[in-house]
Scaffold this active site. Sequence first.
Site, short mmCIF file in Angstrom:
data_model
loop_
_atom_site.label_atom_id
_atom_site.label_comp_id
_atom_site.label_asym_id
_atom_site.label_seq_id
_atom_site.Cartn_x
_atom_site.Cartn_y
_atom_site.Cartn_z
N LYS A 47 -9.56 2.25 -2.39
CA LYS A 47 -9.77 1.68 -1.06
C LYS A 47 -11.16 2.03 -0.54
CE LYS A 47 -7.36 1.40 3.42
NZ LYS A 47 -6.20 1.95 4.17
N CYS A 92 -5.28 -3.06 2.60
CA CYS A 92 -5.04 -2.94 4.04
C CYS A 92 -6.32 -3.10 4.87
CB CYS A 92 -4.34 -1.61 4.32
SG CYS A 92 -3.41 -1.61 5.89
N GLU A 139 0.85 -1.19 0.00
CA GLU A 139 0.00 0.00 0.00
C GLU A 139 0.89 1.25 0.00
OE1 GLU A 139 -3.61 1.78 2.79
OE2 GLU A 139 -2.03 0.57 3.70
#
Length: 260
Positions: free
Chosen positions: A111, A145, A45
């Site tokens: 994300k 994540c 990330e």
Amino acid sequence: MAAEQLHITLVQPDIVWEDKAANLSQYEKIISAVPGSKHVVALPEMFSTGFSMAPERMAEKMDGASVNWMVAIAAKHRCILTGSLIIEDDGNYYNRMLWVQPNGQIGTYDKRHLFAHAGEDKHYTHGDRKFIASVNGWRIKLLICYDLRFPVWARNQGDEYDVLLNVANWPQVRSLAWKTLLQARAIENQCYAVGVNRIGTDGAGFKYIGESSVFGPQGELLYQQPDIAACHTVTLEKAELEKVRTRLPFLNDSDKFLIL
């Protein structure tokens, strides 16, 4: 027809804080040294900056230097290159995972779950759609994540995907959650779960110990590397995945729902 094997190279670096040139230089050397076949090369990330909450300084557009670098590396090494960057798009900032193919085509995943505990939601815009890539008949679902904590978003409905690929800056203090959640996602979705993390200490003082990991469709640990910078290629087997899903057809009994 799907290829029997899929090769994924996990790059676990010590990211230089907010120094794009230094990071891209180290990745180029690492990727160039990878032997053998590599279908997919995965970086963590925010691989060019670290987990920065300064998108006003660090963001680039989709024609920026880091994106162009990804295109060039994917073409040079005839691989798919993936990882997330800080991207400005239409006046908004995104933690965006790019899926860059050797022919220059780029897929994107923004994300979905922003880490409010660190103020990510104050600086970035969350994504609103899933992304499942296809490589030689293998289907790969992309996550970033914190997305890993939300099983509904990762749910494998109707045998949608074969591999869950999560790229992260996941700190040492929550290391147990990282490993446990990756394993859980593999078991509940009867898929390979691949997590790519970093080592070192970031500009906010958080320490990372990597533990990039690969779990099989029954939760078995296939690879894990703590503490050191590493680059490792794993080979996933389609026959093993199909054997598990055929012998234990749990996905057929899962609840069906839509995410609105």
